[in-house]
Structure formats: structure tokens, C-alpha cells
Write a protein that holds these residues in place. Structure first.
Motif, mmCIF file in Angstrom:
data_model
loop_
_atom_site.group_PDB
_atom_site.id
_atom_site.type_symbol
_atom_site.label_atom_id
_atom_site.label_comp_id
_atom_site.label_asym_id
_atom_site.label_seq_id
_atom_site.Cartn_x
_atom_site.Cartn_y
_atom_site.Cartn_z
ATOM 1 N N ARG A 6 2.586 12.293 -5.364
ATOM 2 C CA ARG A 6 2.662 12.681 -3.970
ATOM 3 C C ARG A 6 2.236 11.638 -2.950
ATOM 4 N NH1 ARG A 6 5.644 15.627 -5.296
ATOM 5 N NH2 ARG A 6 5.650 17.926 -5.379
ATOM 6 N N ASN A 7 2.995 11.147 -1.938
ATOM 7 C CA ASN A 7 2.845 10.095 -1.036
ATOM 8 C C ASN A 7 2.317 8.746 -1.631
ATOM 9 O OD1 ASN A 7 2.740 9.203 1.557
ATOM 10 N ND2 ASN A 7 0.835 9.601 2.009
ATOM 11 N N GLY A 14 -1.051 -7.543 -1.488
ATOM 12 C CA GLY A 14 -1.191 -7.534 0.139
ATOM 13 C C GLY A 14 0.116 -7.037 0.560
ATOM 14 N N THR A 15 1.279 -7.189 -0.305
ATOM 15 C CA THR A 15 2.363 -6.696 -0.071
ATOM 16 C C THR A 15 2.813 -5.356 -0.439
ATOM 17 O OG1 THR A 15 3.262 -9.028 -0.062
ATOM 18 C CG2 THR A 15 4.952 -7.381 -0.286
ATOM 19 N N ASP A 16 3.377 -4.563 0.480
ATOM 20 C CA ASP A 16 3.859 -3.141 0.010
ATOM 21 C C ASP A 16 4.993 -3.224 -0.601
ATOM 22 O OD1 ASP A 16 1.691 -1.738 1.501
ATOM 23 O OD2 ASP A 16 2.868 -1.945 3.609
ATOM 24 N N ILE A 17 4.849 -2.469 -1.807
ATOM 25 C CA ILE A 17 6.056 -2.620 -2.757
ATOM 26 C C ILE A 17 7.122 -1.046 -2.430
ATOM 27 C CG2 ILE A 17 7.029 -2.634 -4.978
ATOM 28 C CD1 ILE A 17 5.631 -5.216 -3.961
ATOM 29 N N LEU A 18 6.058 -0.010 -2.450
ATOM 30 C CA LEU A 18 6.670 1.255 -2.343
ATOM 31 C C LEU A 18 5.615 2.302 -1.462
ATOM 32 C CD1 LEU A 18 7.117 2.018 -6.244
ATOM 33 C CD2 LEU A 18 8.906 1.438 -4.594
ATOM 34 N N SER A 19 6.386 2.985 -0.764
ATOM 35 C CA SER A 19 5.663 3.955 0.248
ATOM 36 C C SER A 19 6.173 5.425 0.264
ATOM 37 C CB SER A 19 5.414 3.147 1.346
ATOM 38 O OG SER A 19 6.705 3.103 2.087
ATOM 39 N N GLY A 20 5.478 6.375 0.467
ATOM 40 C CA GLY A 20 6.065 7.500 0.748
ATOM 41 C C GLY A 20 6.705 8.279 -0.578
ATOM 42 N N ILE A 21 6.239 8.080 -1.734
ATOM 43 C CA ILE A 21 7.097 8.198 -2.997
ATOM 44 C C ILE A 21 6.464 9.902 -3.362
ATOM 45 C CG2 ILE A 21 7.784 7.918 -5.266
ATOM 46 C CD1 ILE A 21 8.923 6.091 -3.297
ATOM 47 N N SER A 42 9.471 -0.828 -12.118
ATOM 48 C CA SER A 42 8.222 -1.133 -13.231
ATOM 49 C C SER A 42 6.900 -1.109 -12.641
ATOM 50 C CB SER A 42 8.387 -2.685 -13.621
ATOM 51 O OG SER A 42 9.414 -2.797 -14.281
ATOM 52 N N THR A 43 6.723 -1.148 -11.071
ATOM 53 C CA THR A 43 5.449 -0.812 -10.551
ATOM 54 C C THR A 43 5.294 0.591 -10.467
ATOM 55 O OG1 THR A 43 5.802 -2.720 -9.109
ATOM 56 C CG2 THR A 43 4.170 -1.107 -8.332
ATOM 57 N N LEU A 44 6.217 1.430 -10.248
ATOM 58 C CA LEU A 44 6.216 2.772 -10.032
ATOM 59 C C LEU A 44 5.793 3.425 -11.366
ATOM 60 C CD1 LEU A 44 6.274 5.389 -8.255
ATOM 61 C CD2 LEU A 44 8.597 5.515 -8.751
ATOM 62 N N LEU A 45 6.373 3.115 -12.865
ATOM 63 C CA LEU A 45 6.225 3.391 -14.019
ATOM 64 C C LEU A 45 4.762 2.872 -14.431
ATOM 65 C CD1 LEU A 45 9.389 2.580 -15.827
ATOM 66 C CD2 LEU A 45 8.751 4.718 -14.883
ATOM 67 N N ARG A 46 4.209 1.693 -14.069
ATOM 68 C CA ARG A 46 2.990 1.659 -14.578
ATOM 69 C C ARG A 46 2.153 2.321 -13.532
ATOM 70 N NH1 ARG A 46 1.935 -3.014 -17.107
ATOM 71 N NH2 ARG A 46 -0.017 -3.285 -16.188
ATOM 72 N N THR A 47 2.399 2.788 -12.409
ATOM 73 C CA THR A 47 1.484 3.634 -11.832
ATOM 74 C C THR A 47 1.342 4.889 -12.393
ATOM 75 O OG1 THR A 47 1.731 2.398 -9.750
ATOM 76 C CG2 THR A 47 0.980 4.389 -9.455
ATOM 77 N N LEU A 48 2.529 5.535 -12.608
ATOM 78 C CA LEU A 48 2.732 6.813 -13.079
ATOM 79 C C LEU A 48 1.966 6.593 -14.606
ATOM 80 C CD1 LEU A 48 3.655 9.636 -13.480
ATOM 81 C CD2 LEU A 48 5.942 8.843 -14.220
ATOM 82 N N LEU A 208 15.455 4.379 -6.250
ATOM 83 C CA LEU A 208 14.568 3.580 -5.297
ATOM 84 C C LEU A 208 15.583 2.525 -4.331
ATOM 85 C CD1 LEU A 208 11.634 2.661 -7.513
ATOM 86 C CD2 LEU A 208 11.871 4.586 -5.997
ATOM 87 N N HIS A 209 14.995 2.520 -3.253
ATOM 88 C CA HIS A 209 15.849 1.539 -2.205
ATOM 89 C C HIS A 209 15.080 1.127 -1.021
ATOM 90 C CE1 HIS A 209 19.134 -0.213 -0.323
ATOM 91 N NE2 HIS A 209 19.306 0.565 0.624
ATOM 92 N N ASP A 210 14.592 -0.127 -1.040
ATOM 93 C CA ASP A 210 14.071 -0.411 0.294
ATOM 94 C C ASP A 210 12.563 -0.149 0.361
ATOM 95 O OD1 ASP A 210 15.917 -2.056 1.492
ATOM 96 O OD2 ASP A 210 16.695 -0.619 2.955
ATOM 97 N N GLY A 211 11.956 0.081 -0.808
ATOM 98 C CA GLY A 211 10.642 0.419 -0.996
ATOM 99 C C GLY A 211 10.239 2.041 -0.677
ATOM 100 N N THR A 212 11.490 2.751 -0.760
ATOM 101 C CA THR A 212 11.306 4.228 -0.738
ATOM 102 C C THR A 212 12.086 5.082 -1.715
ATOM 103 O OG1 THR A 212 12.979 4.553 0.793
ATOM 104 C CG2 THR A 212 10.519 4.157 1.711
ATOM 105 N N LEU A 213 11.892 6.381 -1.671
ATOM 106 C CA LEU A 213 12.762 7.127 -2.787
ATOM 107 C C LEU A 213 13.959 7.574 -1.840
ATOM 108 C CD1 LEU A 213 13.185 8.558 -5.493
ATOM 109 C CD2 LEU A 213 11.952 10.495 -4.280
ATOM 110 N N GLU A 214 15.077 6.865 -2.438
ATOM 111 C CA GLU A 214 16.446 7.126 -1.656
ATOM 112 C C GLU A 214 16.701 8.784 -1.898
ATOM 113 O OE1 GLU A 214 20.236 6.499 0.425
ATOM 114 O OE2 GLU A 214 18.265 5.224 0.359
ATOM 115 N N THR A 215 16.800 9.026 -3.200
ATOM 116 C CA THR A 215 17.100 10.428 -3.602
ATOM 117 C C THR A 215 16.655 10.773 -4.930
ATOM 118 O OG1 THR A 215 18.851 12.090 -3.684
ATOM 119 C CG2 THR A 215 19.248 9.803 -4.439
#
Length: 266
Positions: A6-7, A14-21, A42-48, A208-215
Motif C-alpha cells: 500500500r502506497n 535520494g532519487t525516487d524510483i517508485l511511488s504510490g504502488i 528489481s527494486t520493487l521485488l527486493r522491497t517485497l 510499471l511505467h514512469d515510476g508508477t503502476l500503470e495497471t
């Protein structure tokens, strides 16, 4: 087991890779994570997997915060196989794969006979049981990849996270692996480069697209020609195999001239 993100926001140096997922992973489902290189898969998978804490947001498993779980309990719940992981060269294949059993062992335990059975079963699943006593430095690139997958399988977790699992595998082993994952019964989340495999072998596809979840939807909706063109900048056409009902994605310049077959009512 119900897993929720959630979110989720991820930041590196210091660079935003993903947001609001926001993502839900239904129990026993296979979910493909797709996007162009650098989109944050890969960043999202490592976070999960609990390997990189998010900059913001929460991940829960059956309502419990992922990062509140003790490491051993987390390892019994989640198995992660990274994209560039390679087995230690000085170990025998069986020794390396049995390392996946560590979360299930008592402290200082050297393992039990059941651990060997699980190890051999995992190796058989990736068609490497014959090489159980071979040194890891004697394996080919594709065999090393399958060996790391076997270690993940030996962990017998309820959530299996794979980063590009079909990378370095020939087409027969790619299909064999995905069909094997289907029969495991656990939840599988995998980053995939091959959109055609994602479309034909996974229950849902998260784009994933432009740092957000496209669908995130079933493959037919998530990998629509419009979405593929917008996110990947290539034309696409969707086809359904009349024998299996499986969805197939045709990509590239030739796809624009293909028309999906229509029923013959004559």
C-alpha cells in the motif's frame, strides 16, 4: 496468505524510483511484473522480499507488517531468487541447494534426512538431480541459473519471488520452469522481460511505467495493444490459441498486420 502493498515508495541515493504502488497478491496466484529496463522491477521485488525497506508505505502478510517479522520467520514465508545470483563455486550443487533449508532448521543443526529429500526434489524439478554431486564451478550458465532456482524451491516458502527467472534458459527450460511454477501451489511473483511468456503463463500482469503502476490485471487487459505501445513503444496484437485458450502476444512491426481469428458461423 494475503499479501498487500500500500502506497509503496522506493528511493535510491535520494532519487525516487517508485511511488504510490498499491498491489495485492492473491494466495496461489502467479503475477508477472513487467516494464522497460530501469522501471523499478528489481527494486520493487527486493522491497517485497524484505531486503530493502520502502521509503514510504506498508507491506503486510495476513495483516502483519512484513518488516516486523523475525528474519527466520520471514525466510520461511518468502523465498527470493535475484537476477544475477550465482552459486558459490567451491560448493557441491547439493550442498548449495540445501542452504535453502536453513530457515527450517534449529540453530546449529546440520540438517535432517528430510532436508536431503527436499533438496533432491528441488533439483529434480529443475532437471538437475543428476548433477547433485557436481561442483558448482562446473555448471554451465543455464545450469547455474536453474541451480539458484532450485535453492529457492528448497526453501518451501509460501511466497516465491523471482527476478528474471527465465534469463539464460533455453526455450524448453523456460516453458518447463513456468509450467512447474504453476503446479507448486504457492504465490509466485516474477519480473519478466518476455511479454509473450508473461501473457501466456501468468494469472495477472503488473505493468510499471514512469515510476508508477500503470495497471495490474489479467494478461489480456494488462497487455492490451494500447498499453504495450504506450509503455514499450512497440506494436502488439493479441491472439488466443483455439486449442488451449491461452493468450498469446505478437510483438513488432509485423503485429500490426495480424488480425485475430474470427469464429466461422457458416
Amino acid at each position: 496468505m494475503h499479501i498487500q502493498m500500500r502506497n509503496i515508495g522506493c528511493r535510491i541515493a535520494g532519487t525516487d524510483i517508485l511511488s504510490g504502488i498499491d498491489l495485492d497478491f492473491p494466495d496461489g496466484a502467479m503475477i508477472a511484473l513487467v516494464g522497460i529496463n530501469g522501471s523499478g522491477k528489481s527494486t520493487l521485488l527486493r522491497t517485497l522480499a524484505g531486503l530493502r525497506a520502502p521509503a514510504e508505505g506498508t507491506i503486510t502478510i495476513d495483516g502483519q507488517d512484513l518488516y516486523s517479522l523475525p528474519p527466520r520467520a520471514r525466510a520461511r514465508t518468502i523465498a527470493y531468487v535475484g537476477q544475477e545470483e550465482t552459486p558459490p563455486q567451491d560448493l557441491l550443487l547439493g550442498e548449495m541447494v540445501s542452504m535453502g533449508r536453513i530457515p527450517h532448521r534449529s540453530p546449529w543443526s546440520l540438517g535432517e534426512e528430510s532436508d536431503r529429500e527436499v533438496t533432491l526434489r528441488a533439483l529434480a524439478t529443475v532437471e538437475l538431480a543428476h548433477a547433485v554431486d557436481r561442483r558448482c564451478d562446473q555448471l554451465s550458465g543455464g545450469e547455474r541459473r536453474r541451480a539458484m532456482l532450485a535453492r529457492g524451491l528448497a526453501q518451501e516458502s509460501t511466497l516465491l519471488i523471482l527476478d528474471e527467472p527465465t534469463n539464460h534458459l533455453d526455450i524448453r527450460h523456460q516453458i518447463h520452469l513456468l509450467e512447474t511454477l504453476r503446479g507448486l501451489g504457492c504465490t509466485v511473483v516474477a519480473a519478466m522481460h518476455d511479454l509473450t511468456l508473461a501473457a501466456s503463463h501468468f494469472d495477472r500482469v503488473a505493468v510499471l511505467h514512469d515510476g508508477t503502476l500503470e495497471t495490474c490485471a489479467d494478461a489480456h487487459d494488462a497487455l492490451s495493444p494500447a498499453t504495450v505501445a504506450r509503455v514499450f513503444s512497440v506494436p502488439a496484437t493479441q491472439l488466443t490459441d483455439p486449442a488451449t485458450g491461452r493468450q498469446h502476444l505478437v510483438l513488432g512491426s509485423d503485429a500490426a498486420g495480424i488480425r485475430p481469428p474470427t469464429e466461422n458461423h457458416a
